[in-house]
Design a protein around this motif. Structure first.
Motif, PDB file in Angstrom:
ATOM      1  N   ASN A  94      72.406  38.784 -29.883  1.00  0.00           N
ATOM      2  CA  ASN A  94      73.683  39.408 -29.610  1.00  0.00           C
ATOM      3  C   ASN A  94      73.689  39.740 -28.128  1.00  0.00           C
ATOM      4  N   VAL A  95      74.705  39.280 -27.414  1.00  0.00           N
ATOM      5  CA  VAL A  95      74.769  39.500 -25.975  1.00  0.00           C
ATOM      6  C   VAL A  95      76.031  40.288 -25.658  1.00  0.00           C
ATOM      7  N   MET A  96      75.857  41.364 -24.904  1.00  0.00           N
ATOM      8  CA  MET A  96      76.971  42.219 -24.507  1.00  0.00           C
ATOM      9  C   MET A  96      77.284  42.014 -23.036  1.00  0.00           C
ATOM     10  N   TYR A  97      78.550  42.228 -22.698  1.00  0.00           N
ATOM     11  CA  TYR A  97      79.008  42.129 -21.313  1.00  0.00           C
ATOM     12  C   TYR A  97      79.919  43.316 -21.027  1.00  0.00           C
ATOM     13  N   ALA A  98      79.832  43.853 -19.822  1.00  0.00           N
ATOM     14  CA  ALA A  98      80.765  44.900 -19.405  1.00  0.00           C
ATOM     15  C   ALA A  98      80.956  44.834 -17.902  1.00  0.00           C
ATOM     16  N   ASP A  99      82.194  45.020 -17.473  1.00  0.00           N
ATOM     17  CA  ASP A  99      82.520  45.230 -16.070  1.00  0.00           C
ATOM     18  C   ASP A  99      83.589  46.320 -16.039  1.00  0.00           C
ATOM     19  N   ALA A 100      84.207  46.571 -14.905  1.00  0.00           N
ATOM     20  CA  ALA A 100      85.176  47.667 -14.793  1.00  0.00           C
ATOM     21  C   ALA A 100      86.407  47.473 -15.678  1.00  0.00           C
ATOM     22  N   GLN A 101      86.749  46.232 -16.034  1.00  0.00           N
ATOM     23  CA  GLN A 101      87.945  45.966 -16.833  1.00  0.00           C
ATOM     24  C   GLN A 101      87.667  45.408 -18.225  1.00  0.00           C
ATOM     25  N   ASN A 102      86.456  44.943 -18.504  1.00  0.00           N
ATOM     26  CA  ASN A 102      86.190  44.200 -19.726  1.00  0.00           C
ATOM     27  C   ASN A 102      84.935  44.670 -20.439  1.00  0.00           C
ATOM     28  N   ILE A 103      84.974  44.547 -21.758  1.00  0.00           N
ATOM     29  CA  ILE A 103      83.765  44.616 -22.572  1.00  0.00           C
ATOM     30  C   ILE A 103      83.812  43.413 -23.504  1.00  0.00           C
ATOM     31  N   ALA A 104      82.651  42.868 -23.832  1.00  0.00           N
ATOM     32  CA  ALA A 104      82.627  41.686 -24.688  1.00  0.00           C
ATOM     33  C   ALA A 104      81.280  41.578 -25.390  1.00  0.00           C
ATOM     34  N   TRP A 105      81.304  40.810 -26.468  1.00  0.00           N
ATOM     35  CA  TRP A 105      80.101  40.520 -27.244  1.00  0.00           C
ATOM     36  C   TRP A 105      80.195  39.082 -27.728  1.00  0.00           C
ATOM     37  N   TRP A 106      79.078  38.371 -27.625  1.00  0.00           N
ATOM     38  CA  TRP A 106      78.982  37.010 -28.145  1.00  0.00           C
ATOM     39  C   TRP A 106      77.652  36.828 -28.861  1.00  0.00           C
ATOM     40  N   VAL A 107      77.626  35.842 -29.747  1.00  0.00           N
ATOM     41  CA  VAL A 107      76.364  35.370 -30.297  1.00  0.00           C
ATOM     42  C   VAL A 107      75.845  34.307 -29.334  1.00  0.00           C
ATOM     43  N   PHE A 108      74.641  34.491 -28.873  1.00  0.00           N
ATOM     44  CA  PHE A 108      73.979  33.559 -27.959  1.00  0.00           C
ATOM     45  C   PHE A 108      73.089  32.654 -28.803  1.00  0.00           C
ATOM     46  N   GLY A 109      73.253  31.355 -28.668  1.00  0.00           N
ATOM     47  CA  GLY A 109      72.436  30.412 -29.428  1.00  0.00           C
ATOM     48  C   GLY A 109      73.235  29.731 -30.514  1.00  0.00           C
ATOM     49  N   GLU A 110      72.667  28.668 -31.035  1.00  0.00           N
ATOM     50  CA  GLU A 110      73.330  27.876 -32.077  1.00  0.00           C
ATOM     51  C   GLU A 110      73.300  28.590 -33.425  1.00  0.00           C
ATOM     52  N   ILE A 111      74.317  28.328 -34.210  1.00  0.00           N
ATOM     53  CA  ILE A 111      74.346  28.760 -35.600  1.00  0.00           C
ATOM     54  C   ILE A 111      74.458  27.488 -36.426  1.00  0.00           C
ATOM     55  N   ALA A 112      73.413  27.213 -37.177  1.00  0.00           N
ATOM     56  CA  ALA A 112      73.366  25.979 -37.967  1.00  0.00           C
ATOM     57  C   ALA A 112      74.313  26.071 -39.155  1.00  0.00           C
ATOM     58  N   LEU A 113      74.990  24.982 -39.426  1.00  0.00           N
ATOM     59  CA  LEU A 113      75.780  24.837 -40.645  1.00  0.00           C
ATOM     60  C   LEU A 113      74.876  24.101 -41.624  1.00  0.00           C
ATOM     61  N   LYS A 114      74.469  24.789 -42.670  1.00  0.00           N
ATOM     62  CA  LYS A 114      73.443  24.258 -43.556  1.00  0.00           C
ATOM     63  C   LYS A 114      74.009  23.900 -44.922  1.00  0.00           C
ATOM     64  N   ARG A 115      73.515  22.814 -45.482  1.00  0.00           N
ATOM     65  CA  ARG A 115      73.879  22.452 -46.854  1.00  0.00           C
ATOM     66  C   ARG A 115      73.298  23.454 -47.836  1.00  0.00           C
ATOM     67  N   ASN A 116      72.074  23.877 -47.574  1.00  0.00           N
ATOM     68  CA  ASN A 116      71.386  24.842 -48.429  1.00  0.00           C
ATOM     69  C   ASN A 116      71.250  26.140 -47.643  1.00  0.00           C
ATOM     70  N   PRO A 117      72.059  27.136 -47.976  1.00  0.00           N
ATOM     71  CA  PRO A 117      72.026  28.373 -47.196  1.00  0.00           C
ATOM     72  C   PRO A 117      70.791  29.230 -47.439  1.00  0.00           C
ATOM     73  N   ASN A 118      69.973  28.914 -48.450  1.00  0.00           N
ATOM     74  CA  ASN A 118      68.809  29.722 -48.759  1.00  0.00           C
ATOM     75  C   ASN A 118      67.658  29.325 -47.843  1.00  0.00           C
ATOM     76  N   THR A 119      67.571  29.965 -46.696  1.00  0.00           N
ATOM     77  CA  THR A 119      66.547  29.607 -45.724  1.00  0.00           C
ATOM     78  C   THR A 119      65.310  30.493 -45.834  1.00  0.00           C
ATOM     79  N   ASP A 120      65.246  31.309 -46.881  1.00  0.00           N
ATOM     80  CA  ASP A 120      64.078  32.155 -47.075  1.00  0.00           C
ATOM     81  C   ASP A 120      62.945  31.412 -47.780  1.00  0.00           C
ATOM     82  N   LEU A 121      63.206  30.190 -48.219  1.00  0.00           N
ATOM     83  CA  LEU A 121      62.209  29.412 -48.942  1.00  0.00           C
ATOM     84  C   LEU A 121      61.817  28.175 -48.145  1.00  0.00           C
TER      85      LEU A 121
END
Length: 168
Positions: free
Chosen positions: A41-68
């Motif tokens: 999680n990446v935050m940004y702030a300056d005198a006029q703005n605040i923002a947040w983005w996810v940094f890095g790829e988010i995989a779209l997975k066929r099998n969402p169970n990645t704990d196994l």
């Protein structure tokens, strides 16, 4: 093993350097696009703005169970791709005037948009505390940052107490 950190398009150090040198929010956001990992999680702030983005790829997975351990030979557990930049969770200058990020699944982010998220207990606890007052001192922020309270735990204990009291 598949991990976006190993992608030939992952320029993490360059992205971090460019973010540090950014003169405005547009340069900062552009820097974020040049890395695929790690997931932050990446935050940004300056005198006029605040923002947040996810940094890095988010995989779209066929099998969402990645704990196994998944079947790497069949192809049935391969990624379907990655989430496009404009679909990744982000927030810029929200009406509330503040942004809460605690590694939990972002609000409005659906189950089909996979990511490795933490429980939302810290998010809920911080959001509730911020909604309770408008003016914050440095001591108030310090207290919030070091708070040892969990909104979900209180709800569980309240339910347990209600059950115990009703059984007597």
């Amino acid at each position: 093993l598949k991990w976006s950190f190993y992608s030939k398009n992952n320029n993490t150090l360059s992205a971090l350097h460019t973010m540090a040198e950014a003169k405005d929010i547009k340069e900062f956001e552009a820097a974020l696009k040049s890395a695929t990992a790690p997931g932050l999680n990446v935050m940004y702030a300056d005198a006029q703005n605040i923002a947040w983005w996810v940094f890095g790829e988010i995989a779209l997975k066929r099998n969402p169970n990645t704990d196994l351990i998944l079947d790497g030979a069949s192809g049935k557990d391969e990624w379907n791709g990655t989430l496009p930049w404009d679909k990744k969770p982000h927030l810029v200058n929200p009406p509330s005037g503040y942004i809460v990020t605690a590694n939990s699944r972002p609000m409005g982010f659906t189950d089909s948009q996979r990511g490795e998220w933490q429980s939302d207990d810290r998010f809920q606890t911080i959001s509730k505390a911020l909604a309770e007052k408008d003016q914050w001192s440095a001591e108030d922020v310090k207290s919030l940052q070091t708070m040892n309270f969990n909104h979900h735990t209180k709800a569980i204990l309240d339910r347990k107490s209600t059950r115990l009291n009703s059984s007597h």
